[in-house]
Motif scaffolding. Sequence first.
Motif, short mmCIF file in Angstrom:
data_model
loop_
_atom_site.label_atom_id
_atom_site.label_comp_id
_atom_site.label_asym_id
_atom_site.label_seq_id
_atom_site.Cartn_x
_atom_site.Cartn_y
_atom_site.Cartn_z
N TYR A 89 0.84 -1.20 0.00
CA TYR A 89 0.00 0.00 0.00
C TYR A 89 0.87 1.25 0.00
N ALA A 90 1.89 1.27 0.86
CA ALA A 90 2.76 2.44 0.95
C ALA A 90 3.53 2.66 -0.35
N ALA A 91 3.98 1.56 -0.98
CA ALA A 91 4.70 1.70 -2.25
C ALA A 91 3.78 2.28 -3.32
N ASN A 92 2.52 1.86 -3.34
CA ASN A 92 1.56 2.42 -4.29
C ASN A 92 1.39 3.92 -4.08
N LEU A 93 1.30 4.32 -2.81
CA LEU A 93 1.15 5.74 -2.51
C LEU A 93 2.39 6.52 -2.92
N ARG A 94 3.57 5.95 -2.68
CA ARG A 94 4.81 6.63 -3.08
C ARG A 94 4.82 6.87 -4.59
N ARG A 95 4.46 5.84 -5.35
CA ARG A 95 4.46 5.99 -6.81
C ARG A 95 3.43 7.02 -7.26
N THR A 96 2.29 7.03 -6.58
CA THR A 96 1.24 7.99 -6.94
C THR A 96 1.75 9.42 -6.82
N PHE A 97 2.40 9.73 -5.71
CA PHE A 97 2.87 11.10 -5.49
C PHE A 97 4.12 11.42 -6.30
N GLU A 98 4.94 10.41 -6.57
CA GLU A 98 6.11 10.64 -7.41
C GLU A 98 5.72 10.97 -8.85
N SER A 99 4.52 10.51 -9.27
CA SER A 99 4.09 10.75 -10.64
C SER A 99 3.54 12.15 -10.87
N LEU A 100 3.33 12.92 -9.78
CA LEU A 100 2.77 14.25 -9.93
C LEU A 100 3.81 15.21 -10.49
N PRO A 101 3.40 16.14 -11.34
CA PRO A 101 4.36 17.06 -11.95
C PRO A 101 4.96 18.05 -10.97
N SER A 102 4.21 18.40 -9.93
CA SER A 102 4.72 19.38 -8.96
C SER A 102 4.91 18.70 -7.62
N GLY A 103 5.80 19.26 -6.81
CA GLY A 103 6.06 18.71 -5.49
C GLY A 103 5.00 19.12 -4.50
N GLY A 104 5.40 19.21 -3.24
CA GLY A 104 4.48 19.63 -2.19
C GLY A 104 4.07 18.51 -1.28
N CYS A 105 4.22 17.24 -1.74
CA CYS A 105 3.83 16.11 -0.92
C CYS A 105 4.57 14.87 -1.40
N ALA A 106 5.11 14.10 -0.46
CA ALA A 106 5.83 12.88 -0.83
C ALA A 106 5.74 11.88 0.31
N VAL A 107 5.55 10.62 -0.03
CA VAL A 107 5.59 9.53 0.94
C VAL A 107 7.01 8.99 0.94
N VAL A 108 7.67 9.04 2.10
CA VAL A 108 9.09 8.72 2.20
C VAL A 108 9.27 7.49 3.07
#
Length: 235
Positions: A65-84
Amino acid sequence: MEIEVLGGLSVRLPTRSLRLGTPKQQAIFAMLVLQPGRLVPVDDLVDELWSDYPPRSAVANVLSYAANLRRTFESLPSGGCAVVRQRNGYRLDVRPELIDVFRFESDRSAGREALAAGRLDQARDLLSRALARWRGPMLAGIPLGPVLTARAVAAGEERLVATELLAEAQLRSGRDDLAIPLLREVVARHPLRESAYVLLMRGLYERGDTAQAPPARRAPPPSALRRTAPIGSRP
């Protein structure tokens, strides 16, 4: 980007809302959202999803689940939020002001201070804005374990306190026509909530309309209503 938990969980982008996956994956994200910048251990995430009998695959499922969330936020064009990923857990790198519950808490605290200082217009504006952030029950629609349940209950109490503070500000501004409907709604849903009932009785007493008061186990005498300290002045 705007993250909302005061209602259903959502992440709003300028042109769309982000898909956050299954209900359990959303619960993982909610755990991170409510502790921004803090490490949340995998064991805590497992306990939140399966508080009684976690399956053998519990840790693997949480990692997925966490890996899916990381990929979701990494795919966004702009920053502001990241699962680390960090040591034995995860953290959400995000500014708290992007999360509606923290903006609610900030406005509520500022509204309380304004009310205590007698700045009634400012208090009404801040508290109205705080309450307007709520779209429904906190984290509606996702499974809540012990941590999220406790946080939702606490936030619900903060919402009631903010409503009472706003009603207090309206009463002190001579706007009983705005305060009384707010308080009637609270008392209807929480008939044993004494603080709201006392405020409602005070508003009705000042309007000379105590005959319209809702029934209660103990109605405070008029002298008590006059002596009631403003909510905004309490510590």
